[in-house]
Scaffold this motif. Structure first.
Motif, mmCIF file in Angstrom:
data_model
loop_
_atom_site.group_PDB
_atom_site.id
_atom_site.type_symbol
_atom_site.label_atom_id
_atom_site.label_comp_id
_atom_site.label_asym_id
_atom_site.label_seq_id
_atom_site.Cartn_x
_atom_site.Cartn_y
_atom_site.Cartn_z
ATOM 1 N N GLN A 226 15.398 -65.363 84.229
ATOM 2 C CA GLN A 226 14.308 -64.948 83.539
ATOM 3 C C GLN A 226 13.770 -64.285 83.044
ATOM 4 O O GLN A 226 11.855 -64.785 81.882
ATOM 5 N N GLN A 227 14.320 -63.444 82.191
ATOM 6 C CA GLN A 227 13.986 -62.669 81.105
ATOM 7 C C GLN A 227 14.540 -63.279 79.697
ATOM 8 O O GLN A 227 13.595 -62.831 79.195
ATOM 9 N N VAL A 228 15.824 -64.118 80.128
ATOM 10 C CA VAL A 228 15.731 -64.616 79.136
ATOM 11 C C VAL A 228 16.289 -66.123 79.053
ATOM 12 O O VAL A 228 15.483 -66.384 78.055
ATOM 13 N N ALA A 229 16.961 -67.042 79.275
ATOM 14 C CA ALA A 229 17.212 -68.069 79.867
ATOM 15 C C ALA A 229 15.511 -68.896 80.161
ATOM 16 O O ALA A 229 15.603 -70.086 78.870
ATOM 17 N N ALA A 230 14.559 -68.809 80.790
ATOM 18 C CA ALA A 230 14.041 -69.439 80.947
ATOM 19 C C ALA A 230 12.701 -69.654 79.421
ATOM 20 O O ALA A 230 12.086 -70.437 79.145
ATOM 21 N N PRO A 231 12.521 -67.932 79.019
ATOM 22 C CA PRO A 231 11.184 -67.947 77.530
ATOM 23 C C PRO A 231 12.041 -68.419 76.943
ATOM 24 O O PRO A 231 11.611 -69.461 75.693
ATOM 25 N N TYR A 232 13.587 -68.520 76.297
ATOM 26 C CA TYR A 232 14.181 -69.138 75.396
ATOM 27 C C TYR A 232 13.760 -70.552 75.396
ATOM 28 O O TYR A 232 13.825 -71.311 74.277
ATOM 29 N N LEU A 233 13.934 -71.458 76.836
ATOM 30 C CA LEU A 233 13.605 -72.942 77.586
ATOM 31 C C LEU A 233 12.069 -72.820 76.755
ATOM 32 O O LEU A 233 12.013 -74.757 75.623
ATOM 33 N N ALA A 259 10.476 -69.735 84.940
ATOM 34 C CA ALA A 259 10.805 -68.946 85.630
ATOM 35 C C ALA A 259 10.652 -68.256 86.999
ATOM 36 O O ALA A 259 11.963 -67.591 87.897
ATOM 37 N N THR A 260 9.625 -69.530 87.515
ATOM 38 C CA THR A 260 9.835 -68.915 88.875
ATOM 39 C C THR A 260 11.857 -70.561 89.393
ATOM 40 O O THR A 260 12.127 -69.920 90.582
ATOM 41 N N LEU A 261 11.350 -71.007 88.512
ATOM 42 C CA LEU A 261 12.857 -72.649 89.350
ATOM 43 C C LEU A 261 13.774 -70.566 89.618
ATOM 44 O O LEU A 261 15.310 -71.279 90.000
#
Length: 535
Positions: A226-233, A259-261
């Motif tokens: 949530q904190q790293v991967a989702a914002p990067y994508l 982030a919800t996923l």
């Protein structure tokens, strides 16, 4: 103080042969010895690795991230997250998380997907494109049994490829989801690496094996995703993210962020959001009508704990189909979960007015009436549920007995309780409900001594349902007998459950008993008063 683990296989053998008065104690004893033996084996294995082949836990040269090696590159083999994606996500992690990782391999991993003998329930098969053992994650997309592996003895991470045809429908959308899934797997294995470092630096007594280790890695994975991967994508692939959101908004009725996923389940063991998305993809691939795909997505999101999104989908469906029974009953169900009982009751009544045989609507009316303490409506609704032959009619029978007890229909309630005691369809749960209702029946008919005895004896056993009713029955019976010291205590948790069952009036009466016992002079205070007078 010794910290040795003294459990042995001989103790496990003796525990299996011993005779216990209760089989539950035997199972607890065996599981305890098994857990100790597992921890003992893990410690011994860690010591063995440390003596013979110590892993390299030195920091990479010049602070560079660990090297990434792509092993298998062939037709139908895909790595949704590229090497650049993996490096970009790792650079956003804390520096200590990557310290010591010697290599990250991207491979098909055929030798590591073998099915173990103790896992026979998993529907594993070989994908038709490469023959690797695994399963179909999405329509046309095959994954291995394991998505990644961490090898502690050489501090190596392996990420396994996904297999699908280049002409995969909606490839841009599905690859974005698979990219998030692959990055989450990388974060999960890095979490295992951090666990291994802690065990190596803090001593062998920090070794944690089994489910505890996996739960810790999952929590780190969800947090980092949530904190790293989702914002990067979202920053790196804005067009694909927009396409995914538009696709979900059309077919599912609502858009879910990355982030919800990637979030953790709302509660342990409940439906996760990723499964809701995968179910939506399968429904669209099966060419289901738009209303069905949206309602299916709404059901999945409800089970995942997303009530607000579920209601958004329902409102969108009802805008086009205002009298759809499935959408209305699901809306009433969500309202009951949110404790909006009056609204749920109104919706259920509207559905029943158009279809008197709607079992789902009658069941929602049962839940709403029970929570509000509307006993006549509850008796009517439960009777209708029983007449329609609902598979879980045993619960309706118990609720009807509760309603009849509060309405003073004791002969009818006695008949329901006797039917519950003889019910064989749901095991011992029906018998437990009958015991609870029997205590309430004795209390309501003035048999306070018998009610107190039944409640007290029953509370010595472990209860999963309706324990609060037994506590309340014991308390009121003791006060009616003039024995407040034998009344027990009604906790805030018990009161909350009693309110959920519609016993608000009963709670007020019980609190009145509590106030009387609180301000009544005790025997000890009376003796002190007499001594003061004689002085």
């Amino acid at each position: 103080m010794s910290r040795s683990i003294h459990a042995t296989r001989r103790q496990l053998k003796e525990a299996r042969q011993d005779q216990y008065a209760q089989s539950q104690r035997r199972r607890v004893r065996i599981e305890h010895i098994r857990a100790l033996l597992g921890r003992k084996r893990a410690i011994k294995a860690e010591v063995w690795r440390g003596r013979r082949q110590p892993p390299s836990l030195e920091a990479p040269i010049d602070g560079e991230p660990p090297p990434i090696l792509v092993v298998d590159q062939k037709a139908f083999v895909h790595y949704p997250a590229s090497v650049e994606d993996l490096r970009a996500v790792m650079q956003r992690l804390p520096s200590e998380a990557l310290t010591g990782i010697s290599l990250i391999e991207l491979c098909l991993g055929v030798p590591y997907q073998r099915q173990e003998l103790d896992v026979e329930s998993l529907p594993l098969e070989r994908d038709p494109l490469t023959g690797r053992l695994g399963g179909e994650i999405l329509p046309g997309v095959f994954g291995g049994r394991y998505l990644g592996t961490y090898f502690s003895y050489r501090a190596t991470i392996r990420l396994y490829a996904h297999v699908y045809d280049d002409a995969l429908p909606n490839r841009e959308i599905l690859e974005l989801y698979l990219r998030l899934r692959m990055l989450s797997t990388l974060l999960h294995e890095i979490a295992h690496h951090m666990q291994h470092k802690i065990e190596r630096t803090r001593g062998r007594w920090c070794v944690v094996d089994g489910e505890a280790r996996e739960r810790d890695a999952e929590q780190r994975e969800y947090r980092w995703a949530q904190q790293v991967a989702a914002p990067y994508l979202e920053q790196r692939y804005p067009e694909a993210v927009k396409a995914l959101c538009d696709w979900m908004a059309y077919h599912g009725g609502v858009s879910i962020s990355l982030a919800t996923l990637a979030e953790a389940p709302k509660q342990p063991g409940v439906f996760v959001t990723t499964l809701a998305f995968e179910s939506l993809v399968e429904a669209v691939h099966a060419q289901q009508p738009l209303k069905e795909t949206r309602l299916g997505f709404a059901h999945s999101l409800y089970y995942a704990g997303h009530n607000a999104e579920t209601l958004q989908i329902i409102e969108r469906v009802l805008a086009e189909h205002p009298h759809d029974a499935e959408a209305l009953t699901l809306q009433a169900h969500v309202y009951v979960h949110q404790k909006r009982y009056a609204e749920a009751e109104q919706i259920a009544q509207a559905v029943i007015s158009r279809d008197e045989n709607s079992v789902e609507a009658w069941q929602e009316l049962v839940d709403a009436s029970s929570a509000q303490g509307k006993w006549p409506e509850l008796e009517r609704a439960t009777t209708r549920v029983i007449e329609l032959g609902r598979p879980l009619g045993v619960y309706a029978l118990g609720d009807r007995a509760r309603a009849r007890l509060e309405l003073g229909k004791f002969p009818e309630a006695t008949a329901d309780i006797e039917a519950l005691a003889q019910f064989q369809g749901r095991g011992s749960r029906a018998a437990n409900m009958a015991v609870v209702l029997k205590a309430v029946l004795l209390l309501r008919t003035g048999c306070y001594e018998e009610a107190w005895e039944v409640a007290t004896v029953s509370l010595r056993r472990r209860w999963s349902i309706w324990r609060c009713v037994l506590v309340a029955a014991r308390l009121e019976a003791a006060h009616c007998l003039g024995k407040p010291r034998h009344a027990g205590r009604l906790t805030a948790h018990d009161k909350e459950w009693l309110r959920e069952m519609g016993y608000t009036v009963w709670i007020d009466r019980l609190e009145g008993y509590h106030e009387q016992s609180r301000y009544a002079p005790s025997q000890k205070s009376e003796m002190a008063h007499m001594r003061q007078r004689w002085r």
